[in-house]
Design an enzyme around this catalytic site. Structure first.
Site, mmCIF file in Angstrom:
data_model
loop_
_atom_site.group_PDB
_atom_site.id
_atom_site.type_symbol
_atom_site.label_atom_id
_atom_site.label_comp_id
_atom_site.label_asym_id
_atom_site.label_seq_id
_atom_site.Cartn_x
_atom_site.Cartn_y
_atom_site.Cartn_z
ATOM 1 N N LYS A 87 18.747 28.781 40.254
ATOM 2 C CA LYS A 87 19.305 30.137 40.376
ATOM 3 C C LYS A 87 18.388 31.147 39.675
ATOM 4 O O LYS A 87 18.141 32.244 40.183
ATOM 5 C CB LYS A 87 20.714 30.197 39.765
ATOM 6 C CG LYS A 87 21.749 29.418 40.538
ATOM 7 C CD LYS A 87 22.077 30.075 41.871
ATOM 8 C CE LYS A 87 23.029 29.274 42.713
ATOM 9 N NZ LYS A 87 23.195 29.746 44.066
ATOM 10 N N SER A 122 24.688 32.967 39.252
ATOM 11 C CA SER A 122 25.685 32.329 38.391
ATOM 12 C C SER A 122 25.462 32.743 36.944
ATOM 13 O O SER A 122 24.319 33.013 36.528
ATOM 14 C CB SER A 122 25.505 30.813 38.534
ATOM 15 O OG SER A 122 26.163 30.143 37.503
ATOM 16 N N TYR A 128 20.029 22.861 38.515
ATOM 17 C CA TYR A 128 20.848 23.809 39.277
ATOM 18 C C TYR A 128 20.665 25.220 38.708
ATOM 19 O O TYR A 128 20.366 26.169 39.440
ATOM 20 C CB TYR A 128 22.333 23.411 39.239
ATOM 21 C CG TYR A 128 23.225 24.521 39.752
ATOM 22 C CD1 TYR A 128 23.295 24.813 41.112
ATOM 23 C CD2 TYR A 128 23.952 25.331 38.874
ATOM 24 C CE1 TYR A 128 24.086 25.868 41.582
ATOM 25 C CE2 TYR A 128 24.739 26.379 39.336
ATOM 26 C CZ TYR A 128 24.794 26.644 40.682
ATOM 27 O OH TYR A 128 25.560 27.687 41.145
HETATM 28 P P1 NAD Z 1 30.253 25.349 48.613
HETATM 29 O O1 NAD Z 1 29.518 24.080 48.450
HETATM 30 O O2 NAD Z 1 31.720 25.284 48.877
HETATM 31 O O3 NAD Z 1 29.586 26.235 49.760
HETATM 32 C C1 NAD Z 1 28.223 26.187 50.046
HETATM 33 C C2 NAD Z 1 28.084 26.001 51.549
HETATM 34 O O4 NAD Z 1 26.686 25.942 51.857
HETATM 35 C C3 NAD Z 1 28.717 24.711 52.065
HETATM 36 O O5 NAD Z 1 29.575 24.981 53.142
HETATM 37 C C4 NAD Z 1 27.531 23.861 52.497
HETATM 38 O O6 NAD Z 1 27.822 23.025 53.597
HETATM 39 C C5 NAD Z 1 26.489 24.914 52.813
HETATM 40 N N1 NAD Z 1 25.109 24.445 52.666
HETATM 41 C C6 NAD Z 1 24.593 23.689 51.662
HETATM 42 N N2 NAD Z 1 23.287 23.465 51.888
HETATM 43 C C7 NAD Z 1 22.973 24.098 53.045
HETATM 44 C C8 NAD Z 1 21.774 24.219 53.788
HETATM 45 N N3 NAD Z 1 20.635 23.639 53.396
HETATM 46 N N4 NAD Z 1 21.801 24.930 54.946
HETATM 47 C C9 NAD Z 1 22.970 25.506 55.381
HETATM 48 N N5 NAD Z 1 24.119 25.402 54.709
HETATM 49 C C10 NAD Z 1 24.129 24.716 53.550
HETATM 50 O O7 NAD Z 1 29.960 26.231 47.297
HETATM 51 P P2 NAD Z 1 30.674 27.557 46.802
HETATM 52 O O8 NAD Z 1 31.484 27.202 45.595
HETATM 53 O O9 NAD Z 1 31.276 28.278 47.917
HETATM 54 O O10 NAD Z 1 29.400 28.333 46.252
HETATM 55 C C11 NAD Z 1 28.708 29.274 47.058
HETATM 56 C C12 NAD Z 1 27.505 29.778 46.291
HETATM 57 O O11 NAD Z 1 27.944 30.356 45.057
HETATM 58 C C13 NAD Z 1 26.506 28.700 45.926
HETATM 59 O O12 NAD Z 1 25.207 29.236 46.059
HETATM 60 C C14 NAD Z 1 26.799 28.412 44.471
HETATM 61 O O13 NAD Z 1 25.677 27.956 43.777
HETATM 62 C C15 NAD Z 1 27.217 29.788 43.982
HETATM 63 N N6 NAD Z 1 28.098 29.723 42.810
HETATM 64 C C16 NAD Z 1 29.236 28.969 42.872
HETATM 65 C C17 NAD Z 1 30.040 28.889 41.749
HETATM 66 C C18 NAD Z 1 31.271 28.025 41.759
HETATM 67 O O14 NAD Z 1 31.766 27.672 40.673
HETATM 68 N N7 NAD Z 1 31.851 27.679 42.910
HETATM 69 C C19 NAD Z 1 29.706 29.589 40.576
HETATM 70 C C20 NAD Z 1 28.537 30.356 40.572
HETATM 71 C C21 NAD Z 1 27.733 30.414 41.697
HETATM 72 C C1 WQD Z 2 35.363 24.527 32.660
HETATM 73 C C2 WQD Z 2 35.854 23.972 31.337
HETATM 74 C C3 WQD Z 2 34.916 21.852 30.712
HETATM 75 C C4 WQD Z 2 36.627 19.447 33.863
HETATM 76 C C5 WQD Z 2 30.562 25.314 36.170
HETATM 77 C C6 WQD Z 2 29.060 25.422 36.222
HETATM 78 C C7 WQD Z 2 28.652 26.867 36.294
HETATM 79 C C8 WQD Z 2 29.349 27.566 37.459
HETATM 80 C C9 WQD Z 2 30.836 27.384 37.389
HETATM 81 C C10 WQD Z 2 28.025 27.350 39.442
HETATM 82 C C11 WQD Z 2 34.745 23.349 30.490
HETATM 83 C C12 WQD Z 2 36.406 21.748 30.922
HETATM 84 C C13 WQD Z 2 36.299 20.516 33.048
HETATM 85 C C14 WQD Z 2 37.454 18.413 33.331
HETATM 86 C C15 WQD Z 2 37.577 19.600 31.252
HETATM 87 N N1 WQD Z 2 28.976 26.989 38.716
HETATM 88 N N2 WQD Z 2 36.769 20.589 31.771
HETATM 89 N N3 WQD Z 2 37.895 18.545 32.043
HETATM 90 O O1 WQD Z 2 31.199 23.983 33.456
HETATM 91 O O2 WQD Z 2 32.313 26.203 32.927
HETATM 92 O O3 WQD Z 2 31.022 25.963 34.992
HETATM 93 O O4 WQD Z 2 31.147 25.991 37.293
HETATM 94 O O5 WQD Z 2 27.210 28.208 39.265
HETATM 95 O O6 WQD Z 2 27.263 26.903 36.427
HETATM 96 O O7 WQD Z 2 28.528 24.805 35.065
HETATM 97 O O8 WQD Z 2 33.171 24.840 34.840
HETATM 98 O O9 WQD Z 2 35.278 23.936 35.696
HETATM 99 O O10 WQD Z 2 33.398 22.331 35.137
HETATM 100 O O11 WQD Z 2 34.588 23.493 33.288
HETATM 101 O O12 WQD Z 2 37.997 19.673 30.093
HETATM 102 O O13 WQD Z 2 37.749 17.404 33.994
HETATM 103 O O14 WQD Z 2 36.779 22.916 31.607
HETATM 104 O O15 WQD Z 2 34.539 21.089 29.594
HETATM 105 O O16 WQD Z 2 35.019 23.641 29.169
HETATM 106 P P1 WQD Z 2 31.880 25.194 33.923
HETATM 107 P P2 WQD Z 2 34.121 23.595 34.835
#
Ligand code: NAD
Ligand code: WQD
Length: 338
Positions: free
Chosen positions: A153, A124, A149
């Protein structure tokens, strides 16, 4: 070719499975359904004609992982499984380190035993910490994420670096996602957050569908073009494609390779709202609220490295992201709950 997809029933994993199947790759999924839904497998079948093989279980379960590697001819692993809610991680650090860090170590250990050493990891932009130098580029030092979190990572990234030093047979790709939004254009799968969404796009679509009253825009006094925060939003379909590009690249590489997956440009919260109102053809109820703790004013990706080496770049714009998010929400007002 068979690829193990951990967390394949989740948001990004399910979209990636669709793109894998379209390329003739067989995804085998392990997911404990903590935040994913089994019905996703039926939806994947509806879209692609193929239901991925599924093991319901935890990546911390050593025996299950050994069984999966024995029963399938797995060539590589795309590792999505993990916990991802930033705020929750502050309240439950042990759970986050256990699932994310220990879970990944356990998975790598099972891979090592099975002589499978191709690994793609969902990292991330949070690993850049709070550095005010934008855009973020992979050659920058990582920063100090301010919550468990983000630290989980970063720790995993360090563990992967150490592993590749100890054993040069590994080919590891670290993908640093920016802000994934959007859904499959069919509206059959999408992001289905539990409870009240933490993230901007699902919050907006739930206000629009009438489940929530009004979006609180966290802060309008930032030093940005309109006072609201700026982020690099990326369509989940583009992100899924990025994994295929990484898989191809990973085949020819060893060591650790790191890529930002973002669009390379930022949009403000108000710009997202305006785009949504355009698609929705109505005003979205919103109000300004105080800044949210820990939010950075603005960041986006330098996405040149992925373009140059993976031959990948985003194709879909903010309008597409908003339209597909709304298409998913309006067709599935209660997410996967029918
Ligand atoms: P998500 O929660 O939709 O998907 C994660 C999946 O992993 C889920 O289906 C959950 O049931 C499964 N899971 C959780 N713990 C588990 C375990 N112990 N064993 C087996 N399965 C397990 O999340 P996502 O948005 O699809 O994110 C996927 C990956 O990408 C994550 O590692 C997340 O940290 C990373 N990521 C997501 C975002 C985002 O904004 N969505 C941003 C950056 C990084
Ligand atoms: C985006 C913008 C909020 C909700 C997060 C994680 C990051 C990555 C992606 C996993 C910000 C604003 C939000 C609301 C708002 N995830 N906002 N009202 O925080 O950029 O990133 O998801 O790795 O690590 O931190 O995403 O969608 O929460 O926010 O005004 O109800 O929207 O302040 O500026 P963020 P977000």
């Amino acid at each position: 070719m068979t690829i193990l997809v951990t967390g394949g029933c989740g948001y990004i994993g399910s979209h990636t499975c669709i793109q894998l199947i379209k390329q003739g790759i067989d995804p085998v999924i392990i997911d404990n359904l903590y935040n994913g839904k089994e019905i996703v497998l039926d939806r994947i079948k509806k879209i692609t004609g193929k239901r991925p093989r599924f093991y319901q279980g935890d990546i911390r379960n050593k025996d299950l992982l050994d069984t999966i590697f024995k029963e399938n001819n797995i060539k590589g692993v795309i590792h999505f499984a993990g916990l991802k809610a930033v705020g929750e991680s502050v309240r439950k650090p042990l759970e986050y380190y256990d699932v994310n860090v220990y879970g990944t170590i356990n998975l790598l250990d099972a891979m090592k035993k099975a002589y499978v050493k191709k690994f793609i990891f969902s990292s991330s932009a949070t690993v850049y910490g709070t550095q005010p130098i934008i855009p973020y580029i992979e050659t920058m030092e990582t920063g100090e994420p301010t919550q468990p979190y983000g630290r989980s990572k970063l720790f995993i990234e360090k563990i992967l670096q150490d592993l590749s030093i100890a054993d040069q047979d590994w080919s590891i790709t670290i993908l640093r996602y920016f802000n994934p939004v959007g859904a499959h254009p069919s509206g059959l799968i999408g992001e289905d957050p539990q409870g009240i969404p933490n993230n901007l796009m699902p919050y907006i679509t739930q206000v629009a569908i009438g489940k929530l009253d009004s979006l609180a825009v966290f802060g309008n006094d930032y030093e940005t073009r309109d006072g609201t925060c700026i982020r690099d939003f990326i369509h989940v379909m583009d992100l899924a494609e990025g994994h295929l590009a990484a898989l191809n690249y990973n085949d020819t590489q060893s060591g650790v390779n790191i890529f930002n997956l973002g669009s390379g440009q930022g949009n403000s919260v108000l710009e997202v709202i305006a785009t949504f109102e355009n698609v929705f053809r109505k005003k979205l109820p919103y109000h300004f609220a105080p800044r949210r703790d820990g939010d950075l004013p603005a960041y986006w990706a330098n996405a040149d490295r992925a373009k140059k080496l993976l031959n990948w770049e985003t194709k879909l714009n903010l309008h597409d992201m908003v339209q597909d998010s709304w298409n998913w929400q309006s067709k599935n007002p209660n997410g996967f709950e029918e």
